[in-house]
Design a protein around this motif. Structure first.
Motif, PDB file in Angstrom:
ATOM      1  N   ALA A 184     -18.065 -21.135 -20.443  1.00 18.21           N
ATOM      2  CA  ALA A 184     -17.924 -22.520 -19.977  1.00 18.21           C
ATOM      3  C   ALA A 184     -17.814 -23.441 -21.177  1.00 18.21           C
ATOM      4  CB  ALA A 184     -19.134 -22.898 -19.129  1.00 18.21           C
ATOM      5  N   GLY A 224     -26.869 -18.643 -30.069  1.00 17.77           N
ATOM      6  CA  GLY A 224     -26.870 -18.840 -28.627  1.00 17.77           C
ATOM      7  C   GLY A 224     -25.791 -19.749 -28.101  1.00 17.77           C
ATOM      8  N   GLY A 226     -22.669 -18.985 -27.934  1.00 17.53           N
ATOM      9  CA  GLY A 226     -21.595 -18.224 -27.294  1.00 17.53           C
ATOM     10  C   GLY A 226     -20.610 -17.548 -28.227  1.00 17.53           C
ATOM     11  N   LYS A 227     -21.007 -17.265 -29.474  1.00 12.35           N
ATOM     12  CA  LYS A 227     -20.071 -16.624 -30.406  1.00 12.35           C
ATOM     13  C   LYS A 227     -19.742 -15.203 -29.950  1.00 12.35           C
ATOM     14  CE  LYS A 227     -22.829 -17.408 -33.910  1.00 12.35           C
ATOM     15  NZ  LYS A 227     -23.885 -18.263 -33.353  1.00 12.35           N
ATOM     16  N   THR A 228     -20.779 -14.464 -29.579  1.00 13.14           N
ATOM     17  CA  THR A 228     -20.548 -13.097 -29.117  1.00 13.14           C
ATOM     18  C   THR A 228     -19.762 -13.099 -27.817  1.00 13.14           C
ATOM     19  OG1 THR A 228     -22.729 -12.656 -30.020  1.00 13.14           O
ATOM     20  CG2 THR A 228     -21.722 -10.902 -28.743  1.00 13.14           C
ATOM     21  N   LEU A 229     -20.184 -13.977 -26.934  1.00 16.86           N
ATOM     22  CA  LEU A 229     -19.534 -14.071 -25.627  1.00 16.86           C
ATOM     23  C   LEU A 229     -18.045 -14.364 -25.787  1.00 16.86           C
ATOM     24  CD1 LEU A 229     -20.220 -14.197 -22.556  1.00 16.86           C
ATOM     25  CD2 LEU A 229     -20.330 -16.670 -22.818  1.00 16.86           C
ATOM     26  N   HIS A 363     -23.793 -20.339 -14.535  1.00 10.67           N
ATOM     27  CA  HIS A 363     -24.928 -19.423 -14.415  1.00 10.67           C
ATOM     28  C   HIS A 363     -25.710 -19.622 -13.119  1.00 10.67           C
ATOM     29  CE1 HIS A 363     -24.748 -17.301 -18.245  1.00 10.67           C
ATOM     30  NE2 HIS A 363     -24.222 -18.412 -18.718  1.00 10.67           N
ATOM     31  N   ALA A 388     -27.210 -20.145 -24.471  1.00 10.43           N
ATOM     32  CA  ALA A 388     -28.162 -19.073 -24.198  1.00 10.43           C
ATOM     33  C   ALA A 388     -29.448 -19.649 -23.603  1.00 10.43           C
ATOM     34  CB  ALA A 388     -28.462 -18.309 -25.483  1.00 10.43           C
TER      35      ALA A 388
HETATM   36  P1  ADP Z   1     -24.338 -16.230 -30.114  1.00 11.76           P
HETATM   37  O1  ADP Z   1     -23.539 -14.997 -30.347  1.00 11.76           O
HETATM   38  O2  ADP Z   1     -23.622 -17.474 -30.524  1.00 11.76           O
HETATM   39  O3  ADP Z   1     -25.728 -16.194 -30.640  1.00 11.76           O
HETATM   40  P2  ADP Z   1     -24.140 -15.377 -27.394  1.00 11.76           P
HETATM   41  O4  ADP Z   1     -22.683 -15.278 -27.228  1.00 11.76           O
HETATM   42  O5  ADP Z   1     -24.868 -14.110 -27.637  1.00 11.76           O
HETATM   43  O6  ADP Z   1     -24.507 -16.408 -28.529  1.00 11.76           O
HETATM   44  O7  ADP Z   1     -24.725 -16.123 -26.128  1.00 11.76           O
HETATM   45  C1  ADP Z   1     -25.830 -15.632 -25.439  1.00 11.76           C
HETATM   46  C2  ADP Z   1     -25.701 -15.884 -23.955  1.00 11.76           C
HETATM   47  O8  ADP Z   1     -25.713 -17.271 -23.673  1.00 11.76           O
HETATM   48  C3  ADP Z   1     -24.404 -15.396 -23.371  1.00 11.76           C
HETATM   49  O9  ADP Z   1     -24.493 -14.053 -23.027  1.00 11.76           O
HETATM   50  C4  ADP Z   1     -24.232 -16.289 -22.159  1.00 11.76           C
HETATM   51  O10 ADP Z   1     -24.981 -15.812 -21.072  1.00 11.76           O
HETATM   52  C5  ADP Z   1     -24.859 -17.585 -22.600  1.00 11.76           C
HETATM   53  N1  ADP Z   1     -23.845 -18.531 -23.058  1.00 11.76           N
HETATM   54  C6  ADP Z   1     -23.743 -19.066 -24.296  1.00 11.76           C
HETATM   55  N2  ADP Z   1     -22.719 -19.928 -24.378  1.00 11.76           N
HETATM   56  C7  ADP Z   1     -22.137 -19.932 -23.164  1.00 11.76           C
HETATM   57  C8  ADP Z   1     -21.013 -20.624 -22.606  1.00 11.76           C
HETATM   58  N3  ADP Z   1     -20.280 -21.463 -23.336  1.00 11.76           N
HETATM   59  N4  ADP Z   1     -20.700 -20.380 -21.315  1.00 11.76           N
HETATM   60  C9  ADP Z   1     -21.434 -19.522 -20.593  1.00 11.76           C
HETATM   61  N5  ADP Z   1     -22.487 -18.860 -21.050  1.00 11.76           N
HETATM   62  C10 ADP Z   1     -22.859 -19.053 -22.318  1.00 11.76           C
END
Ligand code: ADP
Ligand code: ZN
Length: 625
Positions: A184, A224, A226-229, A363, A388
């Motif tokens: 999102a 948190g 959303g880099k991984t996501l 979510h 996150a």
């Molecule tokens: P990072 O890698 O930046 O630390 P993640 O990608 O691991 O963060 O994010 C962790 C979780 O937070 C994701 O699995 C998701 O559930 C939620 N999240 C974070 N950003 C978003 C977003 N933009 N839209 C939806 N969910 C998100």
């Protein structure tokens, strides 16, 4: 009060975990070695004493029997003598002196050796075999054990012996895919990554026109967000396999392992090309290279070099895209961000109001919420929450509701969950009445000071239920997304942070350790004001010490660029700000002492005050913007 800024996020955890695994492995090895030693000892025990001492008779008895002519035959095996009695199945067993001849013994006892049949069995072959066996068997045993052990280690895939393999987790095309629709907000980041999707889908198009396809993309943003996501979504959109690994996972106790893992991971990805490699916490390997005095740096350097070598070695047909995630791009080695490496940068920020709404909605899907739950209000209340955090909050709310046996989630659950996500779970601890009273006045102190300062956000909740390390909390969540702080706002934040300590001093004429965190917050804000924002009488200059690396950092004790005199002026400025803020807090509390008493009393009664209950005592907040 909890409004400290969180900046550093080094993830050492996976490194620790890895060491734990290594430790477990060593323990396993020790057990195997012990078993091997024990079996060897057992083996020697039996082979070293080949014949048991049974019902032997003295040799003289046999000699006497021979003299009497009762013996049919004497058999000699080494030093063992067995004499077969005539007309009798029975045998007499005895033993002669080692090296003595049986003939000599008989002769010296006055017996004619010819009077009896003597059979001498040759033992040399038998002894040779025993010798060979006792030499070979332990080796066989050890080899067998080693084989078992290796196989187990390989099966577990975790032993030191599989160390050269990368531990990248592979998400293949066949697994449920993440798409951009699952992320999102973050519209700009998505737009930039769409280009990459196109590269991966139809590289030909770009090659024909002579465009250089990027090899690496750096995703920059706080944890948190959303880099991984987003990286997974990129792989999903391009429909390519996704290899994911954390930078710290390359690090091992053995130098050279990281580099071997990098080689292995890139080889795997090339085999599956087009593919995406995702390296989380890339700053843990890609830190600026120092002068490399200590061993730990060598390992990181080798790993980093290997990554650079691999990325430089891509041929135009490899189609492997490397994504690196970090929240500290300032720490990265410049070599890593040179053209042809991580030359693209996609920035992900903390979500703003609209983005928070979108993330919350996303979510919320699949969870039943009460009618009264207001997404707009929820998004406003969660300034400073990452994606996150929001996902966590909604999940915690569902857990809370389920625990209470409810079928739908209401705003009370959400409020509780939001607090838990930010401050940790409630911790009921033994509190004496004095502790509670101290906490109540301390928190009331923050609340009253904040309430009467025009720029501070309104009090949202005050509680003396302890969470994490603190004895209580007063929350002033931001009511809007601000991209800038002003001098007056920062000063008021410092004053509010010191309100707890000021109340303790005013009421109890004594001070407690409970204010340690507040002091840290206040000092850090004022230090930034002086050294970074140019908000002190030193004028508009930036004298913040730069992060330093390598030899230089180890040799110089303090900031480096800042001179001794400047340092003491900085310290004096910080102290000036803190002192005047503390005086202001004291004055405010003295002036509003009856409010302070009432709030503290209400806290002792109810433990938690919501904003409405607080305002009933002190009146509505008068704000200034
Ligand atoms: P990072 O890698 O930046 O630390 P993640 O990608 O691991 O963060 O994010 C962790 C979780 O937070 C994701 O699995 C998701 O559930 C939620 N999240 C974070 N950003 C978003 C977003 N933009 N839209 C939806 N969910 C998100
Ligand atoms: Zn406090």
């Amino acid at each position: 009060m909890a409004n400290g800024k969180k900046r550093l996020n080094f993830n050492k955890q996976s490194l620790l975990l890895r060491n734990k695994k290594t430790w477990g492995f060593l323990k396993g090895l020790a057990v195997y070695i012990l078993i091997a030693i024990a079996s060897l000892m057992f083996f020697y025990q039996i082979s070293g004493n080949p014949t048991s001492v049974g019902d032997e008779v003295p040799i003289s008895q046999i000699i006497n029997q021979i003299k009497e002519g009762k013996i049919e035959k004497v058999t000699l095996e080494g030093d063992k003598i067995s004499a077969q009695l005539k007309n009798n199945a029975q045998k007499l067993i005895s033993r002669k002196e080692e090296g003595e001849s049986i003939y000599k013994i008989l002769e010296s006892s006055g017996v004619d050796p010819k009077s009896v049949t003597i059979e001498v069995k040759d033992l040399s072959m038998q002894q040779a075999w025993a010798g060979i066996l006792s030499a070979v068997l332990p080796i066989l045993l050890l080899v067998g054990l080693m084989f078992l052990f290796f196989r187990q280690a390989r099966e577990a895939g975790q032993g030191v012996f599989s160390f050269a393999q990368s531990r990248a987790r592979l998400f293949t095309k066949d697994q449920p895919q993440t798409k951009f629709a699952d992320v999102a907000g973050a519209d700009e980041a998505k737009k930039e990554l769409e280009e990459i999707v196109d590269f991966l889908k139809s590289p030909q198009k770009y090659k024909e026109i002579g465009a250089r396809i990027p090899k690496g993309v750096l995703l920059v943003g706080p944890p948190g967000c959303g880099k991984t996501l987003l990286s997974k979504a990129l792989a999903g959109e391009a429909n390519v396999p996704f290899f994911s690994i954390a930078g710290s996972e390359f690090m091992e106790m053995l130098v050279g392992v990281g580099a071997a893992r990098v080689r292995d991971m890139f080889a795997q990805a090339k085999k599956n090309a087009p593919a995406i490699i995702f390296i989380d916490e890339i700053e843990s390997i890609g830190r600026m290279r120092g002068f490399g005095i200590t061993g730990g740096h060598d390992e990181r350097e080798q790993t980093l070099n290997q990554i650079l070598v691999e990325m430089d070695g891509f041929t135009p047909n490899d189609h492997v895209m490397v994504l690196g995630a970090t929240n500290r791009p300032d720490l990265l080695d410049p070599a890593l961000i040179r053209p042809g490496r991580f030359d693209r940068r996609v920035v992900l920020a903390m979500p703003d109001l609209e983005e928070r709404k979108a993330i919350i909605k996303l979510h919320m899907i699949g969870k039943p919420f009460a009618e009264e739950v207001d997404i707009e209000k929820l998004a406003r209340r969660t300034v400073g929450f990452s994606g996150a955090d929001l996902a966590n909050m909604l999940n915690e709310a569902a857990i809370l509701a389920a625990r209470e046996g409810k079928k739908i989630i209401d705003s009370h659950d959400l409020e509780e969950a939001a607090t838990k996500v930010k401050l940790g779970p409630q911790r009921k601890r033994m509190q004496t009445e004095t502790d509670r009273k101290l906490a109540a006045y301390h928190e009331a102190g923050h609340a009253i000071v904040g309430h009467f300062l025009p720029h501070v956000d309104p009090v949202h909740r005050i509680t003396i239920v302890s969470r994490g390390m603190s004895g209580g909390h007063t929350m002033f969540p931001p009511t809007e997304d601000r991209s800038n702080e002003t001098r007056s706002r920062l000063l008021e934040q410092i004053t509010t942070a010191l309100g707890g300590r000021a109340a303790e001093e005013l009421i109890f004429k004594d001070i407690s350790t409970g204010a340690a965190n507040d002091l840290e917050v206040a000092t850090s804000i004022s230090r930034d004001m002086v050294t970074e924002y140019g908000m002190s009488s030193l004028g508009p200059i930036n004298i913040k010490p730069r992060p330093m690396f390598g030899l230089w950092a180890r040799l110089s004790e303090e900031g480096g660029e800042v001179s001794q005199t400047m340092q003491s002026r900085i310290d004096a400025e910080i102290k000036k700000i803190i002192d005047s803020s503390y005086k202001q807090a004291q004055a405010l509390l003295l002036k509003n002492k009856s409010d302070l008493d009432q709030v503290a009393k209400a806290l002792l009664e109810k433990e938690t005050l919501e904003s409405e209950e607080f305002e009933k005592i002190v009146g509505k907040k008068k704000r200034l913007h």
